[in-house]
Design a protein around this motif. Structure first.
Motif, PDB file in Angstrom:
ATOM      1  N   LEU A 314      24.431  32.422 -11.607  1.00 47.69           N
ATOM      2  CA  LEU A 314      24.661  31.039 -10.966  1.00 47.69           C
ATOM      3  C   LEU A 314      23.480  30.291 -10.788  1.00 47.69           C
ATOM      4  CD1 LEU A 314      27.223  32.102  -8.485  1.00 47.69           C
ATOM      5  CD2 LEU A 314      27.679  31.432 -10.434  1.00 47.69           C
ATOM      6  N   ARG A 315      23.296  29.073 -11.114  1.00 48.57           N
ATOM      7  CA  ARG A 315      22.097  28.011 -10.997  1.00 48.57           C
ATOM      8  C   ARG A 315      22.384  26.841 -10.918  1.00 48.57           C
ATOM      9  NH1 ARG A 315      19.342  30.616 -16.668  1.00 48.57           N
ATOM     10  NH2 ARG A 315      19.402  32.762 -16.069  1.00 48.57           N
ATOM     11  N   THR A 316      21.536  26.297 -10.108  1.00 46.62           N
ATOM     12  CA  THR A 316      21.313  24.770  -9.912  1.00 46.62           C
ATOM     13  C   THR A 316      20.057  24.579 -10.300  1.00 46.62           C
ATOM     14  OG1 THR A 316      20.963  24.769  -7.567  1.00 46.62           O
ATOM     15  CG2 THR A 316      23.082  24.472  -8.272  1.00 46.62           C
ATOM     16  N   GLU A 317      19.507  23.353 -10.037  1.00 46.73           N
ATOM     17  CA  GLU A 317      18.050  22.981 -10.491  1.00 46.73           C
ATOM     18  C   GLU A 317      17.107  23.776  -9.352  1.00 46.73           C
ATOM     19  OE1 GLU A 317      15.125  19.161 -10.926  1.00 46.73           O
ATOM     20  OE2 GLU A 317      17.300  18.695 -10.488  1.00 46.73           O
ATOM     21  N   ASN A 318      17.463  23.832  -8.273  1.00 47.79           N
ATOM     22  CA  ASN A 318      16.551  24.477  -7.175  1.00 47.79           C
ATOM     23  C   ASN A 318      17.162  25.867  -6.567  1.00 47.79           C
ATOM     24  OD1 ASN A 318      14.886  22.300  -7.131  1.00 47.79           O
ATOM     25  ND2 ASN A 318      16.403  20.983  -6.065  1.00 47.79           N
ATOM     26  N   VAL A 341      25.154  32.731  -1.130  1.00 49.23           N
ATOM     27  CA  VAL A 341      24.629  32.100  -2.440  1.00 49.23           C
ATOM     28  C   VAL A 341      25.601  31.137  -2.594  1.00 49.23           C
ATOM     29  CG1 VAL A 341      24.610  32.427  -5.100  1.00 49.23           C
ATOM     30  CG2 VAL A 341      23.956  34.248  -3.647  1.00 49.23           C
ATOM     31  N   THR A 342      27.016  31.027  -2.749  1.00 46.96           N
ATOM     32  CA  THR A 342      27.617  29.833  -2.917  1.00 46.96           C
ATOM     33  C   THR A 342      27.847  28.818  -2.039  1.00 46.96           C
ATOM     34  OG1 THR A 342      29.539  31.142  -1.822  1.00 46.96           O
ATOM     35  CG2 THR A 342      29.319  31.353  -4.282  1.00 46.96           C
ATOM     36  N   GLU A 347      26.400  21.408  -5.675  1.00 47.59           N
ATOM     37  CA  GLU A 347      26.408  20.372  -6.870  1.00 47.59           C
ATOM     38  C   GLU A 347      27.025  21.179  -8.137  1.00 47.59           C
ATOM     39  OE1 GLU A 347      22.167  20.097  -8.504  1.00 47.59           O
ATOM     40  OE2 GLU A 347      22.032  20.195  -6.339  1.00 47.59           O
ATOM     41  N   GLU A 348      27.098  20.272  -9.107  1.00 52.81           N
ATOM     42  CA  GLU A 348      27.559  21.248 -10.340  1.00 52.81           C
ATOM     43  C   GLU A 348      26.451  22.538 -10.855  1.00 52.81           C
ATOM     44  OE1 GLU A 348      28.864  18.834 -13.657  1.00 52.81           O
ATOM     45  OE2 GLU A 348      30.825  18.355 -12.613  1.00 52.81           O
ATOM     46  N   THR A 349      27.395  23.264 -10.987  1.00 49.45           N
ATOM     47  CA  THR A 349      26.446  24.659 -11.398  1.00 49.45           C
ATOM     48  C   THR A 349      26.567  25.215 -12.793  1.00 49.45           C
ATOM     49  OG1 THR A 349      26.737  25.463  -8.962  1.00 49.45           O
ATOM     50  CG2 THR A 349      25.978  26.969 -10.347  1.00 49.45           C
ATOM     51  N   ASN A 350      25.436  25.696 -13.155  1.00 47.52           N
ATOM     52  CA  ASN A 350      25.442  26.144 -14.640  1.00 47.52           C
ATOM     53  C   ASN A 350      25.689  27.545 -14.318  1.00 47.52           C
ATOM     54  OD1 ASN A 350      24.541  24.066 -16.163  1.00 47.52           O
ATOM     55  ND2 ASN A 350      22.475  24.375 -15.659  1.00 47.52           N
ATOM     56  N   GLY A 419      17.465  35.138 -12.411  1.00 48.14           N
ATOM     57  CA  GLY A 419      16.506  34.080 -11.732  1.00 48.14           C
ATOM     58  C   GLY A 419      16.766  32.731 -12.734  1.00 48.14           C
ATOM     59  N   PHE A 420      15.471  32.294 -12.878  1.00 44.43           N
ATOM     60  CA  PHE A 420      15.541  31.176 -14.113  1.00 44.43           C
ATOM     61  C   PHE A 420      15.112  31.418 -15.347  1.00 44.43           C
ATOM     62  CE2 PHE A 420      15.654  29.187  -9.882  1.00 44.43           C
ATOM     63  CZ  PHE A 420      16.508  28.353 -10.003  1.00 44.43           C
ATOM     64  N   GLY A 421      14.978  32.780 -15.510  1.00 44.26           N
ATOM     65  CA  GLY A 421      14.589  33.261 -17.009  1.00 44.26           C
ATOM     66  C   GLY A 421      15.867  33.672 -17.518  1.00 44.26           C
ATOM     67  N   PHE A 422      15.643  34.637 -18.529  1.00 44.33           N
ATOM     68  CA  PHE A 422      16.771  34.865 -19.415  1.00 44.33           C
ATOM     69  C   PHE A 422      16.534  36.305 -19.434  1.00 44.33           C
ATOM     70  CE2 PHE A 422      17.136  30.627 -20.455  1.00 44.33           C
ATOM     71  CZ  PHE A 422      18.499  30.363 -20.372  1.00 44.33           C
ATOM     72  N   ASP A 423      16.147  37.195 -18.585  1.00 46.49           N
ATOM     73  CA  ASP A 423      15.922  38.652 -18.514  1.00 46.49           C
ATOM     74  C   ASP A 423      17.010  39.307 -17.601  1.00 46.49           C
ATOM     75  OD1 ASP A 423      13.668  38.545 -20.124  1.00 46.49           O
ATOM     76  OD2 ASP A 423      12.380  38.063 -18.561  1.00 46.49           O
TER      77      ASP A 423
END
Length: 506
Positions: A314-318, A341-342, A347-350, A419-423
């Motif tokens: 789950l990701r937002t910009e920050n 977390v939630t 805001e809209e979440t990826n 996190g913000f990587g793809f591992d």
């Protein structure tokens, strides 16, 4: 006196002459006598009649040798009455020969009749390999129990069926062949439609295609695809998907793969339209397509392989966190995470799935219980790309898991696309305690935590902790730096999530 002697002589001479004449006639009759063997007879259709004169006349050899037999009117291949003639000593003899058909047709069955498809129509050729009859004219049909004649049969459901095939010739002679056959529902292929791919990219022609069978279950791994696809050359390529079940029944569907230049608008428009219907999704859910069976024996690598398609990020910009799928339905995918977390996803979440596919949605959630911070939220099924959706799984939940665990048992904290990587982050931990009380950021967790050795990293909160069989054990939540432990949420309240679904709908 003399006169009387003369008369006597004449009488004697006459008598002798008459006797000699009678004797001569008898001799002539004996020499020239001819008699018919028969005048009428009956023969079976197709039986050749004799062409030998002595089968028709009795007489001296020299007479029979000179006799002439005429069979030109005879036709043994058609029932009826025919005449045959024989001429001997200037006399013509007539014979009446009746040709009758009293022999029933001969039927040959196939050695091995395959399983038949429900609702398909079959003719007699499916069951018999040939019919022979001397008449050459045979009508074959199915004979129903009520005497009705049909040229095709079909079967409304799977099972064994008794059928009767009658072969009848023009004379009314018939042979009944009775058979017991098996019918089954052929496999079903889903996810087959025209596709657009970008030239030069790798493409799995079997990706997203599903096969299911009533008896065999899912046969997706048995699907075969026939195509001459060249992903480096623009064009339209036909592809045929085929699958066969253990009874030999097969299903086949055709589609076209279009290879296009990158940026072709039609490419993405078409891709967006390619979805399973709600009915098809409901069918897959009912058949357990999105479930997996836990391993019978512990295995680290195989358990990760089972669990990985359940994991989401789950990701937002920050801000970022994790979660996992607990149930997949035709309208929504229901997921688990933790509230710390939630509540930060305002805001809209990826939502990032295990295969790197990303969808965007708003996270509305409910807590499962006030005693812990496990939350339930949902993702609309329709926004998930088809090829991703059909490969997702819902995690295996065993609410009796804690009666089976022992201190020191190895567990796995697993996070996809951390996190913000793809591992992926995979941490091996060891169970310390099944119950533990802790206060954390305003929450009091009493007997709702599982303490393990330290493994979690920031961003893993909300992901799954599983055993080596692929069963869910807990939800990653807290890092206790003071004790060097992870405190994960127990799942004994997870059975309430269906009740909580109603709250999401309000």
């Amino acid at each position: 006196m003399k006169e009387e002697k003369k008369k006597l002589f004449i009488r004697c001479a006459t008598f002798v002459i008459v006797c000699i004449g009678i004797l001569g006639l008898a001799v002539l009759e004996r020499q020239f006598h001819v008699e018919q063997v028969f005048k009428e007879t009956t023969v079976e259709l197709g039986t050749p009649i004799s062409t030998e004169v002595d089968d028709y006349l009795v007489g001296k050899e020299w007479i029979l040798e000179r006799a002439v037999l005429d069979t030109t009117e005879m036709d043994e291949t058609n029932p009826g009455q025919y005449k045959v003639y024989c001429k001997a000593l200037y006399r013509k003899y007539t014979y009446l020969i009746r040709v009758e058909d009293t022999t029933a047709p001969t039927v040959e069955k196939w050695d091995d009749i395959p399983c038949l498809a429900v609702d398909a129509e079959y003719g007699v050729d499916t069951f018999i390999s040939g019919v022979s009859d001397l008449s050459g004219e045979v009508n074959t049909y199915f004979l129903e129990y009520n005497g009705e004649q049909t040229t095709e049969v079909s079967f409304s459901e799977a099972g064994n069926y008794h059928i009767c095939i009658r072969a009848e010739d023009a004379s009314g002679n018939y042979t009944d062949t009775e058979l017991t056959v098996m019918a089954d529902v052929p496999p079903t292929l889903l996810g087959v439609w025209d596709r657009y791919i970008v030239k030069g990219t790798e493409y799995d022609v079997l990706g997203g295609v599903i096969a299911w069978d009533l008896e065999d279950g899912f046969l997706t791994e048995e699907i075969e695809a026939a195509t001459d696809l060249d992903g480096d050359t623009e064009g339209a390529y036909e592809i045929v998907y085929t699958v066969q079940d253990h009874n030999g029944l097969s299903a086949s569907k055709e589609a076209v793969i279009y290879v296009c230049e990158e940026g072709d608008v039609e490419t993405y428009a078409q891709l967006d339209e390619q979805k399973l219907s709600e009915e098809e999704l409901n069918f897959l859910c009912e058949q357990g397509f999105f479930c997996y069976e836990p391993l019978e024996e512990p295995d680290y690598d195989q358990s990760l392989e089972l669990v990985r398609p359940t994991l989401i990020n789950l990701r937002t910009e920050n801000f970022g966190g994790s979660g996992f799928i607990v149930e997949i339905g035709p309208e929504y995918i229901y997921c688990i995470s933790v509230e710390h977390v939630t509540r930060n996803l305002k805001e809209e979440t990826n939502i990032v799935f295990y295969d790197d596919a990303i969808v965007n949605t708003t996270i509305d959630y409910v807590r499962l219980a006030s005693s812990n911070e496990i939350v339930l939220f949902r993702i609309p099924t329709e926004i998930v790309p088809h090829d991703t959706l059909v490969n997702l799984k819902q995690i295996s939940v065993d609410l009796d898991i804690y009666s089976k665990l022992k201190s020191g048992e190895p567990l796995i904290e697993c996070c996809a696309n951390w996190g913000f990587g793809f591992d992926d982050v995979i941490k091996k931990v060891t169970l310390k305690k099944i119950t533990e009380s802790v206060s954390f950021k305003g929450y009091d967790y009493t007997n709702t935590c599982i303490e393990t050795t330290r493994g979690a990293k920031h961003g893993m909160s909300g992901t799954a902790m599983v055993d080596y069989r692929g069963n869910l054990v807990g939800v990653v939540s807290i890092i206790n730096y003071s004790t060097g432990s992870d405190l994960n949420m127990k799942i004994d309240k997870l059975d309430t999530f269906r009740e909580r679904i109603l709250e999401l709908e309000e």
